[in-house]
Motif scaffolding. Structure first.
Motif, short mmCIF file in Angstrom:
data_model
loop_
_atom_site.label_atom_id
_atom_site.label_comp_id
_atom_site.label_asym_id
_atom_site.label_seq_id
_atom_site.Cartn_x
_atom_site.Cartn_y
_atom_site.Cartn_z
N THR A 203 77.22 38.61 5.51
CA THR A 203 77.29 38.72 6.96
C THR A 203 76.35 37.70 7.60
N ASN A 204 76.44 37.57 8.91
CA ASN A 204 75.45 36.78 9.64
C ASN A 204 74.46 37.76 10.28
N GLU A 205 73.52 37.23 11.05
CA GLU A 205 72.50 38.10 11.63
C GLU A 205 73.06 39.07 12.66
N LYS A 206 74.30 38.84 13.14
CA LYS A 206 74.97 39.75 14.08
C LYS A 206 75.76 40.82 13.33
N ARG A 207 75.64 40.83 12.01
CA ARG A 207 76.34 41.76 11.11
C ARG A 207 77.85 41.54 11.10
N GLU A 208 78.27 40.32 11.46
CA GLU A 208 79.68 39.97 11.38
C GLU A 208 79.97 39.50 9.96
N ILE B 26 83.07 27.58 -0.37
CA ILE B 26 82.07 26.63 0.11
C ILE B 26 80.79 26.87 -0.68
N ALA B 27 79.90 25.90 -0.66
CA ALA B 27 78.61 26.03 -1.35
C ALA B 27 77.49 25.89 -0.33
N VAL B 28 76.53 26.79 -0.40
CA VAL B 28 75.35 26.72 0.45
C VAL B 28 74.11 26.88 -0.43
N PRO B 29 72.98 26.31 -0.03
CA PRO B 29 71.77 26.51 -0.83
C PRO B 29 71.42 28.00 -0.92
N TYR B 30 71.08 28.44 -2.11
CA TYR B 30 70.73 29.85 -2.33
C TYR B 30 69.59 30.27 -1.40
N ASP B 31 68.65 29.37 -1.17
CA ASP B 31 67.49 29.70 -0.33
C ASP B 31 67.88 30.02 1.11
N SER B 32 69.07 29.63 1.53
CA SER B 32 69.49 29.92 2.90
C SER B 32 69.95 31.37 3.08
N LEU B 33 70.16 32.08 1.98
CA LEU B 33 70.57 33.48 2.05
C LEU B 33 69.36 34.39 2.24
N LYS C 118 71.60 44.77 -1.78
CA LYS C 118 72.93 45.21 -1.36
C LYS C 118 73.42 44.54 -0.08
N LYS C 119 72.51 43.92 0.68
CA LYS C 119 72.89 43.22 1.90
C LYS C 119 72.58 41.75 1.74
N ILE C 120 73.58 40.91 1.94
CA ILE C 120 73.39 39.47 1.86
C ILE C 120 73.75 38.89 3.22
N GLU C 121 72.81 38.13 3.77
CA GLU C 121 73.00 37.57 5.11
C GLU C 121 72.81 36.06 5.07
N LEU C 122 73.64 35.36 5.83
CA LEU C 122 73.50 33.92 6.02
C LEU C 122 73.27 33.70 7.51
N PRO C 123 72.00 33.65 7.93
CA PRO C 123 71.68 33.54 9.35
C PRO C 123 72.26 32.27 9.98
N GLY C 124 72.74 32.42 11.21
CA GLY C 124 73.26 31.29 11.96
C GLY C 124 74.67 30.88 11.61
N SER D 163 78.84 31.36 11.12
CA SER D 163 80.01 32.05 11.66
C SER D 163 81.19 31.67 10.77
N ARG D 164 82.25 32.45 10.84
CA ARG D 164 83.43 32.14 10.04
C ARG D 164 83.96 30.74 10.37
N ASP D 165 83.94 30.40 11.65
CA ASP D 165 84.47 29.10 12.08
C ASP D 165 83.63 27.94 11.53
N THR D 166 82.31 28.05 11.61
CA THR D 166 81.47 26.95 11.10
C THR D 166 81.59 26.83 9.58
N LEU D 167 81.71 27.94 8.89
CA LEU D 167 81.82 27.90 7.43
C LEU D 167 83.17 27.38 6.96
N THR D 168 84.24 27.78 7.64
CA THR D 168 85.56 27.29 7.22
C THR D 168 85.72 25.80 7.52
N ALA D 169 84.90 25.26 8.43
CA ALA D 169 84.93 23.82 8.72
C ALA D 169 84.20 22.98 7.68
N LEU D 170 83.40 23.63 6.81
CA LEU D 170 82.67 22.90 5.77
C LEU D 170 83.63 22.40 4.70
#
Length: 136
Positions: A62-67, A100-107, A114-120, A122-129
C-alpha cells in the motif's frame, strides 16, 4: 607413451613395483589451494526476529494513504549486493499487471512484517515505470 590396462593397472615394460609407484602417484590427491574464510559471529536472536521473505511474498503493498498499489512478487539481490523489491502493479486480481523493481530500502515494513508500504507511490506512477523482466 604410458598405458594402463584396465584389468591390472600394470604399465607395459615396468615391473610391478614401478607400476605401483606410478599408479600411487597418479591417484594421490593434488594439494588444493585453500582460501581463507572469515567466520562472522551472528546474533541469531536478531536474525530470528527478521522478516522471512517466503512469508512476505504475495503480500499487498500500500501507500501511506492505505491505497493498494500492488503486491510483493520477489526480492532480487544484484551483483553489488543491493536488494530490490519486485512488485506486481497495475493488474486486477492478478491479471494484466506488470512487474517493476524498487529499492528494498524504499519499503516501510511493519514490525510484524504483515504491512508493506511504499510511501509516495500511486498505481499510476508505478505502472508508468519501466517494466521489470527476469533474466532467466
Amino acid at each position: 607413451m604410458v598405458t594402463f590396462t584396465r584389468r591390472d593397472c600394470i604399465v607395459p615394460g615396468l615391473g610391478l613395483g614401478a607400476a605401483f609407484v606410478v599408479g600411487a602417484t597418479l591417484l594421490s590427491p593434488i594439494p588444493a589451494m585453500s582460501q581463507a574464510v572469515e567466520i562472522v559471529k551472528v546474533d541469531v536472536a536478531a536474525v530470528a526476529n527478521g522478516f522471512r521473505v517466503s512469508k512476505m511474498l504475495g503480500s499487498k503493498v500500500t501507500n501511506e494513504k492505505r491505497e493498494s498499489i500492488g503486491s510483493l512478487d520477489d526480492l532480487v539481490i544484484d551483483n553489488k549486493k543491493q536488494i530490490f523489491a519486485v512488485l506486481e502493479v497495475g493488474g486486477f486480481l492478478g491479471l494484466g499487471g506488470h512487474l517493476i523493481a524498487v529499492p528494498y530500502d524504499s519499503l516501510k515494513i511493519s514490525d510484524d512484517g504483515k504491512k508493506i508500504e511504499l510511501p509516495g507511490a500511486s498505481r499510476d506512477t508505478l505502472t508508468a515505470l519501466t517494466e521489470f523482466h527476469y533474466s532467466s
